[in-house]
Design a protein around this motif. Structure first.
Motif, PDB file in Angstrom:
ATOM      1  N   MET A   1       0.699  -1.288  -0.123  1.00 34.87           N
ATOM      2  CA  MET A   1      -0.007   0.087  -0.001  1.00 34.87           C
ATOM      3  C   MET A   1       0.905   1.385   0.027  1.00 34.87           C
ATOM      4  O   MET A   1       0.563   2.256  -0.734  1.00 34.87           O
ATOM      5  N   ALA A   2       2.016   1.320   0.665  1.00 34.40           N
ATOM      6  CA  ALA A   2       2.875   2.495   0.871  1.00 34.40           C
ATOM      7  C   ALA A   2       3.541   2.813  -0.714  1.00 34.40           C
ATOM      8  O   ALA A   2       3.547   3.825  -1.011  1.00 34.40           O
ATOM      9  N   PHE A   3       3.921   1.447  -1.244  1.00 37.63           N
ATOM     10  CA  PHE A   3       4.508   1.339  -2.544  1.00 37.63           C
ATOM     11  C   PHE A   3       3.571   2.097  -3.473  1.00 37.63           C
ATOM     12  O   PHE A   3       3.872   2.837  -4.214  1.00 37.63           O
ATOM     13  N   ALA A   4       2.301   1.484  -3.382  1.00 36.16           N
ATOM     14  CA  ALA A   4       1.253   1.998  -4.390  1.00 36.16           C
ATOM     15  C   ALA A   4       0.927   3.381  -4.271  1.00 36.16           C
ATOM     16  O   ALA A   4       0.922   4.320  -5.275  1.00 36.16           O
ATOM     17  N   ALA A   5       0.959   4.012  -3.012  1.00 38.37           N
ATOM     18  CA  ALA A   5       0.751   5.471  -2.825  1.00 38.37           C
ATOM     19  C   ALA A   5       1.981   6.221  -3.254  1.00 38.37           C
ATOM     20  O   ALA A   5       1.935   7.392  -3.796  1.00 38.37           O
ATOM     21  N   ALA A   6       3.250   5.741  -3.157  1.00 38.83           N
ATOM     22  CA  ALA A   6       4.397   6.663  -3.421  1.00 38.83           C
ATOM     23  C   ALA A   6       4.483   6.452  -5.021  1.00 38.83           C
ATOM     24  O   ALA A   6       5.302   7.440  -5.522  1.00 38.83           O
ATOM     25  N   HIS A   7       3.931   5.648  -5.771  1.00 38.52           N
ATOM     26  CA  HIS A   7       4.189   5.354  -7.302  1.00 38.52           C
ATOM     27  C   HIS A   7       2.724   5.847  -7.804  1.00 38.52           C
ATOM     28  O   HIS A   7       2.770   5.070  -9.118  1.00 38.52           O
ATOM     29  N   ARG A   8       1.837   6.492  -7.350  1.00 35.80           N
ATOM     30  CA  ARG A   8       0.625   6.603  -7.680  1.00 35.80           C
ATOM     31  C   ARG A   8       0.755   7.282  -9.188  1.00 35.80           C
ATOM     32  O   ARG A   8       1.359   8.071  -9.260  1.00 35.80           O
ATOM     33  N   GLY A   9       0.127   6.832 -10.330  1.00 36.83           N
ATOM     34  CA  GLY A   9       0.282   7.240 -11.643  1.00 36.83           C
ATOM     35  C   GLY A   9       1.567   6.908 -12.124  1.00 36.83           C
ATOM     36  O   GLY A   9       1.409   7.022 -13.640  1.00 36.83           O
ATOM     37  N   GLU A  10       2.428   6.156 -11.586  1.00 31.60           N
ATOM     38  CA  GLU A  10       3.616   5.667 -12.287  1.00 31.60           C
ATOM     39  C   GLU A  10       3.611   4.344 -12.538  1.00 31.60           C
ATOM     40  O   GLU A  10       4.195   3.852 -13.827  1.00 31.60           O
ATOM     41  N   ILE A  11       3.102   3.340 -11.551  1.00 30.01           N
ATOM     42  CA  ILE A  11       3.272   2.069 -11.769  1.00 30.01           C
ATOM     43  C   ILE A  11       1.662   1.545 -11.197  1.00 30.01           C
ATOM     44  O   ILE A  11       1.420   1.982 -10.193  1.00 30.01           O
ATOM     45  N   GLN A  12       1.085   0.658 -12.059  1.00 29.66           N
ATOM     46  CA  GLN A  12      -0.222   0.077 -11.434  1.00 29.66           C
ATOM     47  C   GLN A  12      -0.013  -1.097 -10.780  1.00 29.66           C
ATOM     48  O   GLN A  12       0.788  -1.996 -11.116  1.00 29.66           O
ATOM     49  N   VAL A  13      -0.483  -1.045  -9.548  1.00 30.15           N
ATOM     50  CA  VAL A  13      -0.602  -2.295  -8.672  1.00 30.15           C
ATOM     51  C   VAL A  13      -1.792  -3.080  -8.691  1.00 30.15           C
ATOM     52  O   VAL A  13      -2.959  -2.520  -8.609  1.00 30.15           O
ATOM     53  N   VAL A  14      -1.581  -4.271  -8.906  1.00 32.23           N
ATOM     54  CA  VAL A  14      -2.814  -5.424  -9.196  1.00 32.23           C
ATOM     55  C   VAL A  14      -2.438  -6.487  -8.241  1.00 32.23           C
ATOM     56  O   VAL A  14      -1.439  -6.899  -8.292  1.00 32.23           O
ATOM     57  N   LEU A  15      -3.629  -6.527  -7.332  1.00 27.76           N
ATOM     58  CA  LEU A  15      -3.618  -7.730  -6.384  1.00 27.76           C
ATOM     59  C   LEU A  15      -4.441  -8.673  -6.899  1.00 27.76           C
ATOM     60  O   LEU A  15      -5.800  -8.457  -7.259  1.00 27.76           O
ATOM     61  N   VAL A  16      -4.198  -9.865  -7.226  1.00 26.14           N
ATOM     62  CA  VAL A  16      -4.987 -10.947  -7.661  1.00 26.14           C
ATOM     63  C   VAL A  16      -5.256 -12.036  -6.386  1.00 26.14           C
ATOM     64  O   VAL A  16      -4.432 -12.667  -6.002  1.00 26.14           O
ATOM     65  N   ASP A  17      -6.469 -11.977  -6.024  1.00 26.99           N
ATOM     66  CA  ASP A  17      -6.934 -12.988  -4.800  1.00 26.99           C
ATOM     67  C   ASP A  17      -7.082 -14.147  -5.717  1.00 26.99           C
ATOM     68  O   ASP A  17      -8.034 -14.414  -6.665  1.00 26.99           O
ATOM     69  N   ARG A  18      -6.594 -15.190  -4.885  1.00 25.96           N
ATOM     70  CA  ARG A  18      -6.768 -16.569  -5.432  1.00 25.96           C
ATOM     71  C   ARG A  18      -7.681 -17.480  -4.909  1.00 25.96           C
ATOM     72  O   ARG A  18      -7.833 -18.283  -4.277  1.00 25.96           O
TER      73      ARG A  18
ATOM     74  N   ASP B   1      -7.387   3.072  -6.475  1.00 26.00           N
ATOM     75  CA  ASP B   1      -6.326   3.016  -7.743  1.00 26.00           C
ATOM     76  C   ASP B   1      -5.644   1.722  -7.708  1.00 26.00           C
ATOM     77  O   ASP B   1      -4.763   1.328  -8.501  1.00 26.00           O
ATOM     78  N   VAL B   2      -5.845   0.874  -6.537  1.00 23.49           N
ATOM     79  CA  VAL B   2      -5.180  -0.332  -6.567  1.00 23.49           C
ATOM     80  C   VAL B   2      -6.078  -1.528  -7.174  1.00 23.49           C
ATOM     81  O   VAL B   2      -7.253  -1.664  -6.313  1.00 23.49           O
ATOM     82  N   ALA B   3      -5.877  -2.161  -7.956  1.00 21.19           N
ATOM     83  CA  ALA B   3      -6.976  -3.024  -8.578  1.00 21.19           C
ATOM     84  C   ALA B   3      -6.742  -4.286  -7.829  1.00 21.19           C
ATOM     85  O   ALA B   3      -5.788  -4.959  -7.802  1.00 21.19           O
ATOM     86  N   VAL B   4      -7.935  -4.762  -7.378  1.00 22.55           N
ATOM     87  CA  VAL B   4      -8.121  -5.987  -6.564  1.00 22.55           C
ATOM     88  C   VAL B   4      -8.767  -6.915  -7.203  1.00 22.55           C
ATOM     89  O   VAL B   4     -10.077  -6.877  -7.491  1.00 22.55           O
ATOM     90  N   VAL B   5      -8.352  -7.960  -8.216  1.00 23.41           N
ATOM     91  CA  VAL B   5      -9.077  -8.793  -9.077  1.00 23.41           C
ATOM     92  C   VAL B   5      -9.409 -10.219  -8.326  1.00 23.41           C
ATOM     93  O   VAL B   5      -8.549 -10.577  -7.714  1.00 23.41           O
ATOM     94  N   LEU B   6     -10.496 -10.322  -8.431  1.00 25.15           N
ATOM     95  CA  LEU B   6     -11.148 -11.887  -8.022  1.00 25.15           C
ATOM     96  C   LEU B   6     -10.929 -12.820  -8.760  1.00 25.15           C
ATOM     97  O   LEU B   6     -11.433 -12.821 -10.111  1.00 25.15           O
ATOM     98  N   ASP B   7     -10.044 -13.827  -8.422  1.00 23.57           N
ATOM     99  CA  ASP B   7      -9.668 -14.989  -9.365  1.00 23.57           C
ATOM    100  C   ASP B   7     -10.603 -15.985  -8.836  1.00 23.57           C
ATOM    101  O   ASP B   7     -10.078 -17.056  -8.266  1.00 23.57           O
ATOM    102  N   GLU B   8     -11.777 -16.122  -8.824  1.00 25.02           N
ATOM    103  CA  GLU B   8     -12.732 -17.021  -8.249  1.00 25.02           C
ATOM    104  C   GLU B   8     -12.447 -18.545  -8.497  1.00 25.02           C
ATOM    105  O   GLU B   8     -12.522 -19.552  -7.659  1.00 25.02           O
TER     106      GLU B   8
END
Length: 173
Positions: free
Chosen positions: A83-100, A119-126
């Protein structure tokens, strides 16, 4: 050896050869997991909030994909740094979390607990279908993807903040 024993031996060799052929054919028909330098497989699905998601739509921007589960202690340990990384790099690198493969409500609790921003995409991989194309065998596992869609780094286990920064540089941030 009797003729009956010889026939049984020949039949056994034929059967084993057939099984070996099928095993080799099945293994070669299975897609191999993506390797660094190759284009990342497109992940398509829904985010925890119900929005459509496609990794391919993020081309042109570096991406950090982190495969995780909410019950995994190393995943939970790395989340504040993510979360800290995503905040520091907002607009520069997209953080995507894929829940398994967890339920939407379970993931929603995780999002609330860690204050995951929109702005952090949390994708459900059902069905946990995206793990195989990426070769994910556990969690967390992370992939840095360059703006052109190529995987530039794959890390097993939790990422430290320093590893995130190094991966971002490799991905072209």
């Amino acid at each position: 050896m009797t003729s009956r024993g010889f026939v049984a031996l020949c039949a056994g060799v034929i059967v084993l050869t057939g099984f070996a052929y099928l095993a080799i054919r099945m293994a070669s028909s299975q897609p191999q997991p993506v390797q660094p330098g190759e284009v990342a497989p497109d992940i398509q699905g829904k985010t925890w909030s119900g929005a459509d998601f496609s990794l391919r739509a993020l081309r042109g921007k570096p991406v950090l994909i982190d495969f995780f589960t909410t019950w995994c202690p190393p995943c939970l340990d790395e989340t504040p740094d993510l979360m800290a990384f995503a905040a520091a790099h907002r607009g520069e690198i997209q953080v995507v979390l894929v829940d398994r493969g967890e339920a939407r409500a379970t993931v929603a609790s995780y999002i609330a607990r860690f204050h995951v921003p929109d702005d952090v995409a949390v994708v459900l991989d059902e069905g946990n279908r995206w793990s195989a194309p990426y070769g994910v065998t556990g969690q967390p596992e992370a992939f840095f993807i360059a703006a052109d869609g190529r995987v530039v780094q794959h890390t097993l286990g939790p990422l430290s903040r320093a590893q995130m920064e190094a991966g971002a540089k490799v991905a072209g941030k």
